[in-house]
Structure formats: structure tokens, C-alpha cells
Scaffold this motif. Structure first.
Motif, mmCIF file in Angstrom:
data_model
loop_
_atom_site.group_PDB
_atom_site.id
_atom_site.type_symbol
_atom_site.label_atom_id
_atom_site.label_comp_id
_atom_site.label_asym_id
_atom_site.label_seq_id
_atom_site.Cartn_x
_atom_site.Cartn_y
_atom_site.Cartn_z
ATOM 1 N N VAL A 1 0.823 -1.408 -0.239
ATOM 2 C CA VAL A 1 -0.249 -0.264 0.047
ATOM 3 C C VAL A 1 0.767 0.863 -0.412
ATOM 4 O O VAL A 1 0.359 2.793 -0.694
ATOM 5 N N ILE B 1 -4.603 2.576 -4.249
ATOM 6 C CA ILE B 1 -4.683 2.390 -3.358
ATOM 7 C C ILE B 1 -6.428 1.614 -3.740
ATOM 8 O O ILE B 1 -6.308 0.225 -3.392
ATOM 9 N N VAL C 1 -6.939 4.755 5.074
ATOM 10 C CA VAL C 1 -7.590 3.713 4.733
ATOM 11 C C VAL C 1 -8.512 3.043 4.992
ATOM 12 O O VAL C 1 -8.987 2.481 3.932
#
Length: 343
Positions: free
Chosen positions: A252, A260, A314
Motif C-alpha cells: 500500500v 490504493i 485507509v
């Protein structure tokens, strides 16, 4: 002009930038000229100077003979590395400092030479274009040749081996039957997992030249029939399907946010019902820089536009790609494990 003699500064003076008196340029010069020490270190490793010096020491003439370099070059390298603290002057001889003997001579418990080779052959040429990378947030690393690819993969395997072992011990892969390792390199993560879980099989996906090396090794090794390697661009073709666990380890950080998010969508399309996505990386958990930012955020930007990312951002990208963030699990620093499940 004052008749008082002008005193020359030394690199060790005023290193904290806050000493009494007027500021001096020593700290800035030491930082700016740091590449000279780095390149001398890389050259010394390449010619075998630390292996030659050893804990007992050698004269410059002896170092020159053992390293096949001119005596003046051996003395110049030894002088600079002694000033840097990696060698110790002992009369007319130079011997390794304890950390150099442990990590740079090939005789200690951990060999840092593959990492130094990566910094020399891959990282150093790339950082010549650092200004462009910081201005554009795009990677500036050129296509790697075979030697550079080997140096890169060997360095990655070196720095991730401990984390891979920690993951194999710390996460229960028992409920899983088929693991997809995305961007798995030479198999640093998947091999200890398969060794610990004999009922598990795995597919590793990486660039063709890397996957072919993994496939050749697996065919003749203890993981034959359990580890398949597929060579492809993970953004150009669909990921292999039918796996109930998808591992994305130290990948990542290599990419910008838009890529991503696309990787997460591709992983979501490949996962079997009830499966899990496992993300191992150097996550940031607050606004403070990650302890490894010096070697991480800038390096990952140079490679391909990446960064060290916050856990909460994320989680947002996972949600947009059809995943449910299931938590952050600790691994020994600097890594952590994010677990996600299909939403």
C-alpha cells in the motif's frame, strides 16, 4: 576586518542548532554532504573493506591488497569511515567498530550489505530527482534492470523477514484454505505462513520476472504443489479469484491514494465469500510522523508516488471499495496489521 584569527568550524560543532552564540553552518554542511559518507560506505562494502579490516585491523597497504584497490584509495576510505565512526584508528591500522563488524563484514548475526547495495544501485540514483517527486507527488524511479531488481527484492526480503515471521505467528491462518499474496516479491511473507500452516495453499502475484523466480524455487522445494506464482501487473489484469484470504504486505505504501482504492476494489472482486483482506504496512495512527518516515515516506514517493498512510484514511478507502474495516492489530514495530471483511 578583525585581526583575530578566523577559527574553522568542525562538523561536530553546534549540531543541535541551539548552541549559545551566533549560528554556524556546520550542521547544515554535515547534512548536505552526507552523501559523501554514504557513497564511501557503499564503495567500501563493494570492495570488501569491512570484511578485510575485521576486529583486529589492517594497515592501509594490507587493506589495499585484500580489496584490490590502490593504497591511497584504501587510506582515503578508511580515514573517512573512521571519522564516521565505522572504523577505529589503532596506531597505523584500521579495525572495524563493533557495529560495523556485526552488520557489514558478513560475519555477524544480521547482514546489512544487501540493503546497502539497494541504496547504492537503486535508491541513490532515484533521489537525484527528488525535487521533481516532491513537487509533483509522482514517482521518479526509472525502470529497473535485472541487477537492480535483484538488489531491490533482496533488500525488501531482508527488511521484512522479521515482520513476516511475526505475522505467521500472530495471525491465525487456520480457518483459511487459499491465500492470495498480492505483490508478494520473492515470497518473504507467504513462505513462513505456508510453513506454519501445512493445510494452506497460496498464489503469489508479482511482476513476471519476480514470479518466474518464485515459481522455479517453489517447484523444487518443500512448498511444491502448494505455492503458485503468477506474473502480472496487478493493475492491468484481474487478480486471481477463489481465495478466502488476500494478503497485501508492504505494498500500500508504494502507491498514491487513487491506486490504493483501485487495488482494494480489485481485491474485493477476487475474494471468496466470507474471506478477509489482510493489510500489513507501516501505518500512521496519529498526526505525528511514523518512526520510519525518514526511510519510508520519501523513499516510497520516489519509487512510485507512495507515502505512509493514516489508519483512518485507509479505512475510508476500504469502505468505498466494498470492505468493512475490522480493526488494527499490533505487530512488532514498525508494522501493523489492518483486517477487513467484505461489507
Amino acid at each position: 576586518m578583525s585581526d583575530e584569527p578566523q577559527r574553522m568550524f568542525t562538523p561536530t560543532e553546534q549540531t543541535d542548532g541551539a548552541a549559545a552564540g551566533p549560528p554556524a553552518p556546520a550542521r547544515i554542511i554535515e547534512l548536505a554532504a552526507g552523501f559523501m559518507v554514504s557513497k564511501t560506505l557503499f564503495a567500501a562494502i563493494e570492495v570488501g573493506l569491512f570484511a578485510a579490516a575485521g576486529p583486529d585491523g589492517r594497515t592501509p597497504a594490507e587493506l589495499a591488497e585484500r580489496c584490490s584497490v590502490p593504497e591511497r584509495s584504501a587510506r582515503a576510505m578508511a580515514d573517512l569511515l573512521a571519522d564516521a565512526g565505522l572504523l577505529v584508528r589503532d596506531g597505523g591500522r584500521f579495525r572495524n567498530a563493533p557495529d560495523a563488524e556485526a552488520f557489514l563484514a558478513g560475519r555477524g548475526p544480521f547482514d546489512l550489505r544487501p540493503l546497502a547495495r539497494y541504496w547504492d544501485l537503486v535508491s541513490y540514483p532515484t533521489w537525484r530527482h527528488a525535487t521533481e517527486a516532491y513537487r509533483t507527488r509522482r514517482g521518479v524511479r526509472s525502470q529497473l534492470d535485472k541487477t537492480q531488481t535483484e538488489a531491490y527484492e533482496s533488500a525488501v526480503a531482508l527488511v521484512t523477514a522479521e515482520t513476516a515471521a511475526d505475522l505467521a505467528r500472530g495471525y491465525d491462518f487456520g480457518p483459511h484454505r487459499r491465500l492470495l499474496d498480492v505483490g508478494g516479491g520473492y515470497g518473504t511473507f507467504v513462505k513462513p505462513i505456508l510453513t506454519a500452516y501445512p493445510d494452506l495453499s497460496a498464489t503469489l502475484v508479482d511482476l513476471p520476472e519476480v514470479a518466474s523466480a518464485v515459481a522455479a524455487e517453489a517447484a523444487d522445494g518443500p512448498l511444491a504443489g502448494r505455492l503458485t506464482a503468477v506474473g502480472q501487473d496487478i493493475f492491468a489484469e484481474p487478480l486471481p479469484g477463489g481465495h478466502d484470504a488476500v494478503l497485501v504486505a508492504n505494498v500500500v505504501h508504494l502507491f498514491p491514494p487513487e491506486q490504493i482504492a483501485e487495488l482494494f476494489r480489485r481485491a474485493r472482486a477476487a475474494i471468496a465469500p466470507g474471506g478477509r483482506l489482510l493489510l500489513v504496512d507501516w501505518w500512521r495512527t496519529d498526526v505525528a510522523p511514523h518512526p520510519s518516515a525518514r526511510f519510508g515516506a520519501g523513499e516510497f514517493l520516489m519509487i512510485s508516488g507512495g507515502d505512509l498512510y493514516q489508519v483512518d484514511e485507509v479505512a475510508d478507502w476500504l469502505g468505498a471499495a466494498g470492505w468493512r474495516f475490522a480493526g488494527l492489530r499490533e505487530l512488532p514495530p514498525p508494522s501493523g496489521l489492518i483486517v477487513a471483511e467484505p461489507a
